[in-house]
Design a protein around this motif. Structure first.
Motif, PDB file in Angstrom:
ATOM      1  N   ALA A   1      -4.175  -2.885  24.174  1.00 46.01           N
ATOM      2  CA  ALA A   1      -3.234  -3.281  25.226  1.00 46.01           C
ATOM      3  C   ALA A   1      -1.960  -3.794  24.580  1.00 46.01           C
ATOM      4  O   ALA A   1      -1.986  -4.454  23.540  1.00 46.01           O
ATOM      5  CB  ALA A   1      -3.838  -4.360  26.106  1.00 46.01           C
ATOM      6  N   ARG A   2      -0.829  -3.470  25.239  1.00 44.73           N
ATOM      7  CA  ARG A   2       0.474  -3.840  24.678  1.00 44.73           C
ATOM      8  C   ARG A   2       1.458  -4.078  25.812  1.00 44.73           C
ATOM      9  O   ARG A   2       1.368  -3.444  26.862  1.00 44.73           O
ATOM     10  CB  ARG A   2       0.985  -2.720  23.785  1.00 44.73           C
ATOM     11  CG  ARG A   2       2.337  -2.967  23.122  1.00 44.73           C
ATOM     12  CD  ARG A   2       2.669  -1.789  22.232  1.00 44.73           C
ATOM     13  NE  ARG A   2       3.916  -1.964  21.506  1.00 44.73           N
ATOM     14  CZ  ARG A   2       4.985  -1.185  21.641  1.00 44.73           C
ATOM     15  NH1 ARG A   2       4.961  -0.172  22.494  1.00 44.73           N
ATOM     16  NH2 ARG A   2       6.073  -1.409  20.945  1.00 44.73           N
ATOM     17  N   GLY A   3       2.395  -4.998  25.615  1.00 40.42           N
ATOM     18  CA  GLY A   3       3.388  -5.242  26.642  1.00 40.42           C
ATOM     19  C   GLY A   3       4.516  -6.118  26.145  1.00 40.42           C
ATOM     20  O   GLY A   3       4.455  -6.688  25.045  1.00 40.42           O
TER      21      GLY A   3
ATOM     22  N   LEU B   1       2.930  13.588  29.750  1.00 41.30           N
ATOM     23  CA  LEU B   1       2.034  14.257  30.687  1.00 41.30           C
ATOM     24  C   LEU B   1       2.339  13.893  32.130  1.00 41.30           C
ATOM     25  O   LEU B   1       2.057  14.669  33.051  1.00 41.30           O
ATOM     26  CB  LEU B   1       0.583  13.901  30.356  1.00 41.30           C
ATOM     27  CG  LEU B   1       0.139  14.235  28.932  1.00 41.30           C
ATOM     28  CD1 LEU B   1      -1.275  13.731  28.696  1.00 41.30           C
ATOM     29  CD2 LEU B   1       0.229  15.724  28.670  1.00 41.30           C
ATOM     30  N   SER B   2       2.833  12.713  32.342  1.00 41.14           N
ATOM     31  CA  SER B   2       3.247  12.244  33.663  1.00 41.14           C
ATOM     32  C   SER B   2       4.341  11.223  33.437  1.00 41.14           C
ATOM     33  O   SER B   2       4.690  10.920  32.290  1.00 41.14           O
ATOM     34  CB  SER B   2       2.060  11.625  34.424  1.00 41.14           C
ATOM     35  OG  SER B   2       1.598  10.456  33.762  1.00 41.14           O
ATOM     36  N   LYS B   3       4.893  10.668  34.516  1.00 41.91           N
ATOM     37  CA  LYS B   3       5.966   9.695  34.327  1.00 41.91           C
ATOM     38  C   LYS B   3       5.512   8.472  33.541  1.00 41.91           C
ATOM     39  O   LYS B   3       6.310   7.813  32.891  1.00 41.91           O
ATOM     40  CB  LYS B   3       6.521   9.266  35.687  1.00 41.91           C
ATOM     41  CG  LYS B   3       7.385  10.336  36.355  1.00 41.91           C
ATOM     42  CD  LYS B   3       8.045   9.800  37.619  1.00 41.91           C
ATOM     43  CE  LYS B   3       8.981  10.845  38.219  1.00 41.91           C
ATOM     44  NZ  LYS B   3       9.656  10.356  39.446  1.00 41.91           N
ATOM     45  N   LYS B   4       4.230   8.185  33.582  1.00 46.69           N
ATOM     46  CA  LYS B   4       3.733   6.996  32.893  1.00 46.69           C
ATOM     47  C   LYS B   4       2.706   7.301  31.808  1.00 46.69           C
ATOM     48  O   LYS B   4       2.235   6.386  31.142  1.00 46.69           O
ATOM     49  CB  LYS B   4       3.123   6.030  33.910  1.00 46.69           C
ATOM     50  CG  LYS B   4       4.144   5.446  34.879  1.00 46.69           C
ATOM     51  CD  LYS B   4       3.535   4.352  35.724  1.00 46.69           C
ATOM     52  CE  LYS B   4       4.583   3.696  36.613  1.00 46.69           C
ATOM     53  NZ  LYS B   4       4.029   2.558  37.387  1.00 46.69           N
ATOM     54  N   GLY B   5       2.334   8.558  31.649  1.00 51.02           N
ATOM     55  CA  GLY B   5       1.308   8.907  30.679  1.00 51.02           C
ATOM     56  C   GLY B   5       1.817   9.848  29.605  1.00 51.02           C
ATOM     57  O   GLY B   5       2.521  10.821  29.890  1.00 51.02           O
TER      58      GLY B   5
ATOM     59  N   PHE C   1       1.403   1.091  32.674  1.00 46.24           N
ATOM     60  CA  PHE C   1       1.302   0.529  34.019  1.00 46.24           C
ATOM     61  C   PHE C   1       2.601  -0.169  34.399  1.00 46.24           C
ATOM     62  O   PHE C   1       3.043  -0.095  35.538  1.00 46.24           O
ATOM     63  CB  PHE C   1       0.135  -0.449  34.084  1.00 46.24           C
ATOM     64  CG  PHE C   1      -1.211   0.219  33.948  1.00 46.24           C
ATOM     65  CD1 PHE C   1      -1.896   0.679  35.061  1.00 46.24           C
ATOM     66  CD2 PHE C   1      -1.790   0.398  32.698  1.00 46.24           C
ATOM     67  CE1 PHE C   1      -3.134   1.292  34.943  1.00 46.24           C
ATOM     68  CE2 PHE C   1      -3.021   1.006  32.558  1.00 46.24           C
ATOM     69  CZ  PHE C   1      -3.695   1.464  33.689  1.00 46.24           C
ATOM     70  N   SER C   2       3.194  -0.844  33.432  1.00 42.25           N
ATOM     71  CA  SER C   2       4.472  -1.513  33.612  1.00 42.25           C
ATOM     72  C   SER C   2       5.005  -1.860  32.236  1.00 42.25           C
ATOM     73  O   SER C   2       4.331  -1.653  31.224  1.00 42.25           O
ATOM     74  CB  SER C   2       4.312  -2.789  34.464  1.00 42.25           C
ATOM     75  OG  SER C   2       3.578  -3.765  33.741  1.00 42.25           O
TER      76      SER C   2
END
Length: 424
Positions: free
Chosen positions: A208-210, A108-112, A150-151
């Protein structure tokens, strides 16, 4: 049957020797994990299309796909329930449409990004456990989730999603090595009337994940609805840490086998808790080329879970989830030239309930008749990796069945010849 938690430690040491502590630099491309039920290490074209170039102007994209499992099978009466033990010599036979999923995902977007998936609420065909035939069912919404990155170190996933504290419970259906998921990964989270009010292992919440330490360390921490009968229930909390000693293992839905694509050696540990219930687990996964012929896959896990002994609080699980240990092991070898993969599986659900959990039932009887173990194996043929394959399996399930003269160990069999096709 006796159980040895130290088995996992031995497996871990063996895996470490096989892995030889190899280090590969992480790839520098960004992936949208929710757009793939198939691991990115296998579906490289999809990963490249989704990631794109940061310099190029962004355009929203959408993908549509499907995954289907259908089989010809036979199952001995008593396999699903030991109460049918008296007819153990009889076999039920069926042609079954087991899974028929439609997958829709989009950037949907570069991050979504988003991901949605439907499935059948029950198989079409003769239900081997009951003998009843269903000819049509209405599909249900299985997954519906939105991810925002987010990152690399912090991503949020919201909506209906797979919930588990161990690797096998977070596998995608398209990447399984055996013919199906394990019997004991979702014993209390499978249906709406299960203790945790699940939806085929899914739950509603935020996760949450990272990735940290050069993408070698993955964390997951989420809060979910869990069991809720009045809107005031405590949230279900699920967390997991995993460390990859070789290649980073970044798929949102893990693979059960990677067919030798890359080198993966990951150890993980996690927890799952709500009210008086908690589940602690540890798991190890190895998939890497071994010899000239092909690659080895090993997947093992150990869980300890209990509903606690508090029988007074409103959200007590004491009489829904007895204290138990669960052991799981899958081992397979993929021969790359003939495209064949033999595999074996072992599972244990060993119930050791506390007196407060049996609600007046003698603990010995309860534990004896509810514990069971599974032993099975099979042979997979991959026409086109996980895109199209054929799986032949034979599985046995054993129970302690109460007879007039005492308890007897009874074993019941199941045979599947299953075809899978998958595209996304």
């Amino acid at each position: 049957m006796k159980f040895f938690p130290t088995t996992l430690l031995i497996i871990f040491i063996v895996c470490a020797q096989v892995a030889r502590a190899e280090e590969n630099p992480p790839r520098k491309k960004r992936k949208s994990q929710l757009l793939k039920e198939l691991p990115a290490s296998i579906n490289k074209d999809t990963a490249n299309d989704v990631s794109g170039s940061d310099a190029a102007p962004f355009k929203p994209s959408i993908q549509v796909g499907a995954i289907v499992h259908m089989f010809a099978g036979a199952e001995q009466d008593g396999f699903g329930s030991p109460s049918a033990a008296e007819a153990a010599k009889d076999w039920s036979k069926s042609f079954t449409l087991y899974r028929a999923r439609v997958l829709v995902g989009g950037q949907l977007s570069k991050k979504g990004s988003f991901f949605m998936e439907t499935d059948l609420p029950s198989a079409i065909g003769v239900q081997l456990s009951t003998g009843n035939k269903s000819t049509k069912v209405s599909p249900i919404l299985l997954d519906c989730q939105y991810e925002y990155d987010f990152s690399n170190a912090f991503q949020l996933v919201a909506g209906m999603q797979l919930v588990s504290n161990n690797r096998n419970g977070l596998q995608g259906a398209a990447g399984l090595m055996a013919n199906d998921f394990t019997y004991f990964q979702y014993p209390y989270n499978l249906f709406e009337n299960s203790p945790l009010n699940g939806n085929f292992g899914r739950d509603l919440g935020v996760n949450a994940r990272g990735f940290l330490a050069k993408d070698k360390l993955e964390y997951r921490l989420g809060v979910f609805t869990g069991r809720n009968t009045d809107g005031k229930a405590p949230l279900r909390t699920v967390g997991r840490l995993a460390y990859s000693f070789l290649d980073p293992d970044k798929d949102y839905y893990y693979a059960g086998t990677k067919l030798g694509n890359g080198k993966t050696f990951t150890w993980g540990a996690g927890f799952d808790a709500q009210g008086s219930y908690y589940n602690l687990s540890t798991d190890v996964f190895l998939d890497k080329p071994l010899g000239q012929a092909g690659s080895l896959t090993l997947n093992a896990a150990f869980q300890y879970m209990t509903g606690g002994t508090d029988t007074l609080s409103k959200y007590s699980f004491a009489r829904m989830i007895p204290r138990q240990t669960v052991q799981f092991l899958e081992l397979g070898y993929y021969f790359k030239e003939p495209k064949l993969q033999p595999w074996v599986r072992f599972e244990n659900q060993h119930i050791i309930s506390q007196q407060a959990q049996t609600s007046g039932v003698p603990t010995y009887d309860f534990d004896q008749t509810n514990s069971s173990y599974v032993v099975g194996g099979g042979l997979n043929y991959f026409f086109n990796g996980t895109g199209t394959n054929l799986r032949l399996s034979y599985t046995t399930r054993s129970y302690d069945v109460k007879e007039a003269t005492g308890y007897a160990d009874k074993t019941f069999g199941q045979v599947w010849l299953q075809v899978q096709f998958f595209i996304f």
